[in-house]
Motif scaffolding. Sequence first.
Motif, PDB file in Angstrom:
ATOM      1  N   TYR A   1      -8.586  -1.024  -2.123  1.00  0.00           N
ATOM      2  CA  TYR A   1      -7.991   0.313  -1.946  1.00  0.00           C
ATOM      3  C   TYR A   1      -8.988   1.298  -1.328  1.00  0.00           C
ATOM      4  O   TYR A   1      -8.764   2.505  -1.332  1.00  0.00           O
TER       5      TYR A   1
ATOM      6  N   MET B   1       0.815  -1.227   0.000  1.00  0.00           N
ATOM      7  CA  MET B   1       0.000   0.000   0.000  1.00  0.00           C
ATOM      8  C   MET B   1       0.847   1.276   0.000  1.00  0.00           C
ATOM      9  O   MET B   1       0.657   2.155  -0.827  1.00  0.00           O
ATOM     10  N   GLN B   2       1.826   1.341   0.928  1.00  0.00           N
ATOM     11  CA  GLN B   2       2.618   2.584   1.024  1.00  0.00           C
ATOM     12  C   GLN B   2       3.275   2.931  -0.305  1.00  0.00           C
ATOM     13  O   GLN B   2       3.224   4.060  -0.773  1.00  0.00           O
TER      14      GLN B   2
ATOM     15  N   SER C   1      -9.678   8.305   2.323  1.00  0.00           N
ATOM     16  CA  SER C   1      -8.796   9.295   2.965  1.00  0.00           C
ATOM     17  C   SER C   1      -8.598  10.552   2.101  1.00  0.00           C
ATOM     18  O   SER C   1      -8.024  11.533   2.546  1.00  0.00           O
ATOM     19  N   GLN C   2      -9.052  10.504   0.837  1.00  0.00           N
ATOM     20  CA  GLN C   2      -8.908  11.652  -0.074  1.00  0.00           C
ATOM     21  C   GLN C   2     -10.169  12.522  -0.034  1.00  0.00           C
ATOM     22  O   GLN C   2     -11.212  12.071   0.418  1.00  0.00           O
TER      23      GLN C   2
ATOM     24  N   VAL D   1       0.859   4.276  -3.101  1.00  0.00           N
ATOM     25  CA  VAL D   1       0.148   5.557  -2.938  1.00  0.00           C
ATOM     26  C   VAL D   1       0.460   6.580  -4.051  1.00  0.00           C
ATOM     27  O   VAL D   1      -0.463   7.170  -4.614  1.00  0.00           O
TER      28      VAL D   1
ATOM     29  N   HIS E   1      -9.714   2.072   1.641  1.00  0.00           N
ATOM     30  CA  HIS E   1      -9.206   2.881   2.751  1.00  0.00           C
ATOM     31  C   HIS E   1      -8.550   4.163   2.226  1.00  0.00           C
ATOM     32  O   HIS E   1      -8.760   5.256   2.740  1.00  0.00           O
ATOM     33  N   TRP E   2      -7.752   4.009   1.160  1.00  0.00           N
ATOM     34  CA  TRP E   2      -7.081   5.180   0.579  1.00  0.00           C
ATOM     35  C   TRP E   2      -8.101   6.119  -0.069  1.00  0.00           C
ATOM     36  O   TRP E   2      -8.048   7.342   0.111  1.00  0.00           O
TER      37      TRP E   2
END
Length: 728
Positions: free
Chosen positions: A292, A256-257, A298-299, A260, A294-295
């Motif tokens: 994805y 994941m990191q 977060s946007q 991004v 979760h990401w």
Amino acid sequence: MIPKFLQFFKHCSPKIRSHAIACVNQFIIGRAEALMDNIDTFIESLFALAGDEDSEVRKNVCRALVMLLEVRIDRLIPHMHSIIQYMLQRTQDPDENVALEACEFWLTLAEQPICKEALSGHLVQLTPILVNGMKYSEIDIILLKGDVEEDEAVPDSEQDIKPRFHKSRTVTLQHEGGEGEEGEDIDEDDDDDDDTLSDWNLRKCSAAALDVLANVFREELLPHLLPLLKGLLFHPDWVIKESGILVLGAIAEGCMQGMVPYLPELIPHLIQCLCDKKALVRSIACWTLSRYAHWVVSQPPDSHLKPLMTELLKRILDGNKRVQEAACSAFATLEEEACTELVPYLSFILDTLVFAFGKYQHKNLLILYDAIGTLADSVGHHLNQEEYIQKLMPPLIAKWNELKDEDKDLFPLLECLSSVATALQSGFLPYCEPVYQRCVTLVQKTLAQAMMYSQQPDQYEAPDKDFMIVALDLLSGLAEGLGGHVDTLVSRSNIMTLLFQCMQSQDTMPEVRQSSFALLGDLTKACFPHVKPCIAEFMPILGTNLNPEFISVCNNATWAIGEICMQMGVEMQPYIAMVLSQLVEIINRPNTPKTLLENTAITIGRLGYVCPQEVAPVLPQFIRPWCTSLRNIRDNEEKDSAFRGICMMIGVNPGGVVQDFIFFCDAVASWVSPKDDLRDMFYKILHGFKEQVGEENWQQFSEQFPPPAEGETGSVLRRLDSLHPPKR
């Protein structure tokens, strides 16, 4: 026998060679002594057969090496480089059965501590091989009817529908950071898509291997993957493009990191793939996007969440059943991540989910219930608007009336209604009576059938206890959602008698007791006057169920005792002895799950709050684990009552805390904003201690405080000093 089998490894008939290996393979996992004595000969003989032209022989050699990896890795390490080279070849074997056995090697190796060291030099070869294995084979596409785009009007055959098992209610506490308990409730169904091909195959095994390796190597895997991914994701052949989307989903957790920076470009491309003309591309895009979620959440919502939600909702109404299913599951994952971010779109979401009710065949209906229940859990009381209730409730109640009491489809519907009732609170009142009555009936029928079965097992069938468990859980949802409004329903039913019988069920299904204690706690909070007359009968049963062998039963019984205690007050005194010693024993047990420790600590604190004289004498026996288990819980009512209890017990028995005072300070420092009178209690205890030991000793003492945990502001001492008496 084993030396005999090993001789046959050299036999001229491939059939005998392959059977001989298969025979020895039976003894690997059990570490049979005879095999362990011949282990080196066995491994040498396997190596000798590595290049065998017979595919069955090669398959059994691979299987042996995979098992040896688990059992005797010490013997393989000296040869690891050549074994890896061999397995790289075999994973590409023209015979898919051989390739599948070889592919298991990477899955097993990933669980071994030596994985990183053994594989880092080989990633450059292994990555493309795994990625290549993730394509659908021609036979898969035929079995999956990959060319059938629209099948929504075709009824499901009953054997397509997996049996559903209800997961009973477990009471947990909110933690700092807001998430529930991690690591204890593992989500089993997060596998990838094609479950109708539920046979394990090379595609699934390659994807699983890539997933675990991504978790081992993290970002180090990406230089080998990214160049491949570009070519796959934009490939004109849909089969290759589909495998690229699966790759992207498989690495989501581990990489994941590192992913991004690419997501702002990739997510829109995946959202576009949701409209692909191929159903299998649309369905895998649903799954990968959910990985994805979760990401995305977060946007800023307009950038990705809104377009993703819009397209996913269209896919929920897709003409293809596999896509409907993938979209519904992906949407449930998105709901869990987005929670109240979804509130502005509720009307639009409900229109879609309700429309799907009229469209779905049997199997997908069950998944739709889950998406609706998850929505209710995620947005909570925001669902309680007349407009939303009018959309959602009529189709749910119509299904509810359609289903017979013996229909297993009631499970997911009852679970869904339980979430809806808890979210709607008073908004559920118009629907509660028939729902409540039916739940009571289901419990009563199941108990009656169990009774008849126990008396005449040859005449009657054993009942399916799941019906009772699901009904008890929905009653809990009603009690939690309706609160005091449930009073009249309880008064007009025999639920307390039924609950008494359910709590005593010493049968094979602890879930019955688990759900009974959850309901007892919820009824205690909602309408205690109906519970109080039964306390003398209930308390001994609660005491005997404080047995940590059944974690969830014990957890819910503990929680219920704490709730009863807050209602009983001083009248709890005669019952303290029935439960206290078990609770103290549980809180001191090694390896007790976090949820159980926290609930035990809360209940001990609450017992001390209502009966400090009875509990304070054993303070030294539990104060240390008590403090460490409650320091990570957020400020809330349960924590408040428990800490008041501990302060009152310290008042009665100050000597009981002296040895572990440093732990008490640390626990107090975990409060963000205690109520004024609780802050006063803390202040008195801390300053009493400080005055008793003198300034110099206090300084020395405070130097031993643990360093602040991640995310905590300042040292324990700084946070304790902020507990000066509040300004009146």
